[in-house]
Design a protein around this motif. Structure first.
Motif, mmCIF file in Angstrom:
data_model
loop_
_atom_site.group_PDB
_atom_site.id
_atom_site.type_symbol
_atom_site.label_atom_id
_atom_site.label_comp_id
_atom_site.label_asym_id
_atom_site.label_seq_id
_atom_site.Cartn_x
_atom_site.Cartn_y
_atom_site.Cartn_z
ATOM 1 N N PRO A 80 69.172 35.833 -19.156
ATOM 2 C CA PRO A 80 70.050 36.656 -18.433
ATOM 3 C C PRO A 80 70.712 36.168 -17.011
ATOM 4 C CG PRO A 80 67.816 37.541 -18.452
ATOM 5 C CD PRO A 80 67.656 36.390 -19.120
ATOM 6 N N TYR A 81 70.193 35.147 -16.607
ATOM 7 C CA TYR A 81 70.341 34.724 -15.420
ATOM 8 C C TYR A 81 71.832 34.768 -15.118
ATOM 9 C CZ TYR A 81 71.632 31.621 -11.461
ATOM 10 O OH TYR A 81 72.175 30.990 -10.535
ATOM 11 N N VAL A 82 72.584 35.305 -14.106
ATOM 12 C CA VAL A 82 73.997 35.310 -14.028
ATOM 13 C C VAL A 82 74.236 34.205 -13.195
ATOM 14 C CG1 VAL A 82 75.781 36.753 -13.111
ATOM 15 C CG2 VAL A 82 73.834 37.879 -14.174
ATOM 16 N N ASP A 83 75.231 33.263 -13.659
ATOM 17 C CA ASP A 83 75.684 31.841 -12.817
ATOM 18 C C ASP A 83 76.683 32.453 -12.116
ATOM 19 O OD1 ASP A 83 76.313 29.420 -11.974
ATOM 20 O OD2 ASP A 83 76.521 28.520 -13.942
ATOM 21 N N LEU A 84 76.671 32.274 -10.861
ATOM 22 C CA LEU A 84 78.170 32.633 -9.928
ATOM 23 C C LEU A 84 78.482 31.535 -9.101
ATOM 24 C CD1 LEU A 84 76.403 36.049 -8.612
ATOM 25 C CD2 LEU A 84 78.191 35.877 -10.396
ATOM 26 N N GLN A 114 85.200 32.926 -9.983
ATOM 27 C CA GLN A 114 86.446 33.374 -11.176
ATOM 28 C C GLN A 114 85.863 33.193 -12.446
ATOM 29 O OE1 GLN A 114 87.865 35.199 -8.448
ATOM 30 N NE2 GLN A 114 89.382 34.751 -9.974
ATOM 31 N N ASN A 115 84.634 32.628 -12.837
ATOM 32 C CA ASN A 115 84.092 32.100 -14.214
ATOM 33 C C ASN A 115 82.673 32.552 -14.133
ATOM 34 O OD1 ASN A 115 86.653 30.894 -15.335
ATOM 35 N ND2 ASN A 115 86.484 29.638 -13.699
ATOM 36 N N ILE A 116 82.376 33.691 -14.517
ATOM 37 C CA ILE A 116 80.912 33.977 -14.313
ATOM 38 C C ILE A 116 80.344 33.910 -15.871
ATOM 39 C CG2 ILE A 116 79.344 36.006 -14.106
ATOM 40 C CD1 ILE A 116 81.430 37.054 -12.072
ATOM 41 N N SER A 117 79.082 33.148 -15.793
ATOM 42 C CA SER A 117 78.306 33.175 -17.157
ATOM 43 C C SER A 117 77.030 33.483 -17.129
ATOM 44 C CB SER A 117 78.453 31.751 -17.604
ATOM 45 O OG SER A 117 77.703 30.856 -16.820
ATOM 46 N N TYR A 118 76.606 34.307 -18.340
ATOM 47 C CA TYR A 118 75.184 34.828 -18.422
ATOM 48 C C TYR A 118 74.842 34.812 -19.892
ATOM 49 C CZ TYR A 118 77.732 38.888 -19.319
ATOM 50 O OH TYR A 118 78.807 39.944 -19.797
ATOM 51 N N ALA A 150 75.666 33.757 -41.673
ATOM 52 C CA ALA A 150 75.999 35.044 -41.282
ATOM 53 C C ALA A 150 75.260 35.268 -39.808
ATOM 54 C CB ALA A 150 75.669 36.282 -42.182
ATOM 55 N N SER A 151 75.961 36.288 -39.024
ATOM 56 C CA SER A 151 75.562 36.265 -37.796
ATOM 57 C C SER A 151 75.353 35.116 -37.027
ATOM 58 C CB SER A 151 74.101 37.219 -37.598
ATOM 59 O OG SER A 151 74.226 38.361 -38.290
ATOM 60 N N ALA A 152 76.193 34.290 -36.991
ATOM 61 C CA ALA A 152 76.101 32.912 -36.238
ATOM 62 C C ALA A 152 76.268 33.113 -34.712
ATOM 63 C CB ALA A 152 77.514 31.949 -36.690
ATOM 64 N N ILE A 153 75.866 32.461 -33.729
ATOM 65 C CA ILE A 153 76.073 32.625 -32.291
ATOM 66 C C ILE A 153 77.063 31.963 -32.061
ATOM 67 C CG2 ILE A 153 74.800 32.040 -30.227
ATOM 68 C CD1 ILE A 153 72.100 31.992 -31.617
ATOM 69 N N GLN A 154 77.703 32.888 -31.190
ATOM 70 C CA GLN A 154 79.210 32.137 -30.533
ATOM 71 C C GLN A 154 79.330 32.838 -29.323
ATOM 72 O OE1 GLN A 154 82.160 34.240 -33.386
ATOM 73 N NE2 GLN A 154 82.179 32.223 -34.685
ATOM 74 N N GLN A 155 80.178 31.876 -28.513
ATOM 75 C CA GLN A 155 80.404 32.427 -26.985
ATOM 76 C C GLN A 155 81.670 33.307 -27.138
ATOM 77 O OE1 GLN A 155 80.825 28.956 -24.733
ATOM 78 N NE2 GLN A 155 78.754 29.413 -24.051
ATOM 79 N N LEU A 156 81.807 34.378 -26.185
ATOM 80 C CA LEU A 156 82.767 35.325 -25.910
ATOM 81 C C LEU A 156 82.977 35.329 -24.590
ATOM 82 C CD1 LEU A 156 84.401 37.802 -26.828
ATOM 83 C CD2 LEU A 156 82.331 39.230 -26.186
ATOM 84 N N ARG A 163 84.204 36.389 -17.838
ATOM 85 C CA ARG A 163 82.832 36.397 -17.851
ATOM 86 C C ARG A 163 82.595 35.954 -19.111
ATOM 87 N NH1 ARG A 163 84.654 40.462 -14.930
ATOM 88 N NH2 ARG A 163 83.596 40.831 -13.093
ATOM 89 N N THR A 164 81.590 34.932 -19.416
ATOM 90 C CA THR A 164 81.267 34.426 -20.708
ATOM 91 C C THR A 164 79.621 34.581 -21.129
ATOM 92 O OG1 THR A 164 82.757 32.760 -20.335
ATOM 93 C CG2 THR A 164 80.875 32.186 -21.877
#
Length: 120
Positions: free
Chosen positions: A4-8, A12-16, A52-58, A68-69
């Motif tokens: 769950p670490y938030v990459d700052l 302008q492009n945050i991922s966690y 089914a329930s494949a892992i995808q990025q959003l 935010r990704t």
């Protein structure tokens, strides 16, 4: 993807990560046929797999124009393959082979609130 670490690094492009991700399981059904006639071999394979329930990025774009990704279990993947291969020996020292694959792939996602099928 789970962390769950938030990459700052880029504000302008945050991922966690998403610690609530579930494992994605793929089911595969396949059948094959092999034949040998004199100095020629022919191989044919047909396979279908689905997840089914494949892992995808959003990635979402907020009102603050910050992207935010993260990842989620909202995908469904299907793939069907037909594989053909053959080889033959000519003149005792020359072997010629040919291979080919025909595939149909379909991805869809429910992440982000909608179902948007994509074909490849």
């Amino acid at each position: 993807m789970l962390n769950p670490y938030v990459d700052l690094t880029d504000p302008q492009n945050i991922s966690y990560g998403n610690p609530g991700l579930q494992p994605a399981t793929t089911h595969v059904v396949s059948v094959g046929f092999n034949s040998f006639v004199k100095s020629t071999s022919i191989n044919v394979g047909l396979a279908h797999d689905f997840t089914a329930s494949a892992i995808q990025q959003l990635t979402t774009l907020g009102a603050d124009s910050v992207a935010r990704t993260t990842s989620g279990n909202g995908g469904r993947n299907q793939r069907t393959n037909l594989t053909l291969s053959s080889n033959t020996t000519l003149f005792r020292k020359l072997t010629i082979g040919a291979n080919g694959t025909l595939a149909h792939v379909r991805f869809s996602s429910t992440l982000g609130g909608g179902r948007a099928p994509t074909r490849a």
